[in-house]
Motif scaffolding. Sequence first.
Motif, short mmCIF file in Angstrom:
data_model
loop_
_atom_site.label_atom_id
_atom_site.label_comp_id
_atom_site.label_asym_id
_atom_site.label_seq_id
_atom_site.Cartn_x
_atom_site.Cartn_y
_atom_site.Cartn_z
N GLY A 230 0.79 -1.22 0.00
CA GLY A 230 0.00 0.00 0.00
C GLY A 230 0.82 1.27 0.00
N GLY A 231 0.16 2.37 -0.27
CA GLY A 231 0.86 3.65 -0.40
C GLY A 231 1.46 4.16 0.89
N VAL A 232 0.78 3.97 2.03
CA VAL A 232 1.29 4.50 3.30
C VAL A 232 2.60 3.83 3.71
N PRO A 233 2.69 2.50 3.77
CA PRO A 233 3.98 1.90 4.13
C PRO A 233 5.06 2.15 3.09
N ALA A 234 4.69 2.20 1.80
CA ALA A 234 5.68 2.47 0.77
C ALA A 234 6.28 3.86 0.94
N ALA A 235 5.41 4.87 1.09
CA ALA A 235 5.89 6.24 1.26
C ALA A 235 6.67 6.40 2.55
N SER A 236 6.22 5.71 3.62
CA SER A 236 6.91 5.83 4.90
C SER A 236 8.30 5.20 4.86
N LEU A 237 8.40 3.98 4.37
CA LEU A 237 9.69 3.29 4.33
C LEU A 237 10.67 3.98 3.40
N LEU A 238 10.17 4.50 2.27
CA LEU A 238 11.05 5.06 1.25
C LEU A 238 11.19 6.57 1.35
N ALA A 239 10.51 7.18 2.33
CA ALA A 239 10.53 8.64 2.48
C ALA A 239 10.21 9.31 1.15
N SER A 240 9.14 8.84 0.52
CA SER A 240 8.76 9.31 -0.81
C SER A 240 7.41 10.03 -0.76
N LYS A 241 7.25 11.00 -1.64
CA LYS A 241 5.98 11.68 -1.79
C LYS A 241 5.19 11.15 -2.98
N ASP A 242 5.75 10.16 -3.68
CA ASP A 242 5.07 9.59 -4.84
C ASP A 242 3.93 8.67 -4.39
N GLY A 243 2.92 8.57 -5.22
CA GLY A 243 1.80 7.68 -4.94
C GLY A 243 2.15 6.24 -5.27
N ILE A 244 1.29 5.33 -4.82
CA ILE A 244 1.57 3.90 -5.00
C ILE A 244 1.58 3.50 -6.47
N MET A 245 0.80 4.16 -7.31
CA MET A 245 0.79 3.80 -8.72
C MET A 245 2.13 4.08 -9.39
N LYS A 246 2.82 5.08 -8.90
CA LYS A 246 4.14 5.38 -9.43
C LYS A 246 5.21 4.51 -8.80
N LEU A 247 5.04 4.17 -7.53
CA LEU A 247 6.06 3.40 -6.82
C LEU A 247 6.01 1.91 -7.15
N ARG A 248 4.83 1.37 -7.37
CA ARG A 248 4.68 -0.08 -7.58
C ARG A 248 5.39 -0.50 -8.87
N GLY A 249 5.76 -1.79 -8.88
CA GLY A 249 6.42 -2.32 -10.06
C GLY A 249 7.91 -2.06 -10.12
#
Length: 245
Positions: free
Chosen positions: A177-196
């Motif tokens: 999900g977007g919350v753990p992805a952004a938290s772990l990676l210190a990113s402001k990108d949304g999950i659609m950009k981060l996934r894959g």
Amino acid sequence: MGVSVDTALVDALLKSAPHPAKAERSAEPAAPVQVRRGSKSVSDWAGEARAAAKSATTLDALADAIRAFEGSPLKAACEQAVVYDGVPVASLMVIGEGPGAEEDRHGRPFVGKAGQLLDRMLAAIGRSRNENTFITNVNYWRPQGDRVPEADELAVCRPFVDRMIELVQPKLIIAAGGVPAASLLASKDGIMKLRGNEYAYSTPDGFRAPVFPILHPAYLLRRPQDKSRAWRDLMLIEKRLAELS
């Protein structure tokens, strides 16, 4: 080479609930719980979390430290802390957003409808919380109304998250999900950009592991049309795990 998608298997794997719009989150808006924490700031509580996490040399000790921690403004309104589930020594670690109502009731992450879907997703790549997967969250207490956890709520949990990763030492981390992805990676990108994609992650003490963000299972219950994206991500994860082992 591109990843081929077995549509029949995808349909079986990600079969949505009878009413997918009724996902894990409550539709009722709720204001954040305001709990008095004396004169201590978020930084103070995060410092206490770091000290408690660093002193924990086992997962049991870390779980006890999390349950005893008083620095989350969410704790007073919850039944219990939801710390982890699965196999303590696992090559795959799944990190979600935080507990919902079912998780708060049972004290285990991912046990509601989204958790059942996650179990089926993991099974498709030969993984199970009972055999070879460890599951946790970036936040251990349920936000009222199942809202998204706020920055300070995540900040006081982060030292425990990092220490848990160091103790488990997974070969690969899934950010569900977007919350753990952004938290772990210190990113402001949304999950659609981060996934894959694969990202490098390291704890303050230097443990390193690749992170693969994926769509949250609750999102897939609401939007089953995105299940092919989830399947491609799982195939990438399966391939990378094989390489790492």
